[in-house]
Design a protein around this motif. Structure first.
Motif, PDB file in Angstrom:
ATOM      1  N   UNK A  58      40.057  30.680  17.413  1.00  0.00           N
ATOM      2  CA  UNK A  58      40.559  31.344  16.340  1.00  0.00           C
ATOM      3  C   UNK A  58      39.972  32.604  16.342  1.00  0.00           C
ATOM      4  N   UNK A  59      38.438  32.853  16.443  1.00  0.00           N
ATOM      5  CA  UNK A  59      37.646  33.938  16.706  1.00  0.00           C
ATOM      6  C   UNK A  59      38.228  34.838  17.508  1.00  0.00           C
ATOM      7  N   UNK A  88      39.933  38.601  16.993  1.00  0.00           N
ATOM      8  CA  UNK A  88      39.269  39.809  17.594  1.00  0.00           C
ATOM      9  C   UNK A  88      40.163  40.574  18.290  1.00  0.00           C
ATOM     10  N   UNK A  89      41.303  40.110  18.737  1.00  0.00           N
ATOM     11  CA  UNK A  89      42.357  40.901  19.132  1.00  0.00           C
ATOM     12  C   UNK A  89      43.189  41.677  18.120  1.00  0.00           C
ATOM     13  N   UNK A  90      42.994  41.300  16.941  1.00  0.00           N
ATOM     14  CA  UNK A  90      43.916  41.987  15.961  1.00  0.00           C
ATOM     15  C   UNK A  90      43.044  42.595  14.749  1.00  0.00           C
ATOM     16  N   UNK A  91      41.623  42.442  14.894  1.00  0.00           N
ATOM     17  CA  UNK A  91      40.993  43.099  13.991  1.00  0.00           C
ATOM     18  C   UNK A  91      39.704  43.774  14.708  1.00  0.00           C
ATOM     19  N   UNK A  96      46.259  38.110   9.943  1.00  0.00           N
ATOM     20  CA  UNK A  96      45.741  37.557  11.047  1.00  0.00           C
ATOM     21  C   UNK A  96      46.577  36.482  11.891  1.00  0.00           C
ATOM     22  N   UNK A  97      47.164  36.428  12.783  1.00  0.00           N
ATOM     23  CA  UNK A  97      48.011  35.279  13.209  1.00  0.00           C
ATOM     24  C   UNK A  97      46.775  34.639  14.276  1.00  0.00           C
ATOM     25  N   UNK A  98      46.512  33.274  13.743  1.00  0.00           N
ATOM     26  CA  UNK A  98      45.319  32.568  14.113  1.00  0.00           C
ATOM     27  C   UNK A  98      46.010  31.535  15.421  1.00  0.00           C
TER      28      UNK A  98
END
Length: 97
Positions: A7-8, A12-15, A90-92
């Motif tokens: 999930x991290x 990180x790919x979206x934030x 964020x899509x987890x």
């Protein structure tokens, strides 16, 4: 919410932020103030994710919530404030087909 390593990575790919690792000296204090979370810092301050109900987004999502802002131009000191939802989702875990 406390995120697992997948999930991290997905976050990180979206934030545009950096994750504070669990062994960072500030994490124990942050956990005592804000509860058990995965903490992120960006150019605006301290963020966490909270579970979000987004019916139009398939899979598990979290909303970025701001907890503190930088109080100096060198980004070395944070000023906490009331949690402020940012509206950023964020899509987890995308829905599996």
């Amino acid at each position: 919410m406390k995120l697992n390593s997948a999930q991290v990575k997905q976050t990180m790919t979206q934030l545009d932020a950096q994750v504070l690792p669990d062994d960072h000296p500030a994490v124990a204090k942050l956990n005592s103030v804000f509860g058990e979370h995965t903490f992120f810092v960006d150019r605006n301050g301290l963020k966490v994710l909270e579970p979000a109900d987004a019916p139009d987004v398939p899979g598990q999502t979290g909303e970025v919530v701001s907890l503190a802002e930088w109080s100096d131009p060198d980004l070395t000191s944070l000023r906490p404030h009331e949690p402020e939802p940012t509206g950023v989702l964020i899509v987890l875990e995308p829905m599996k087909h």
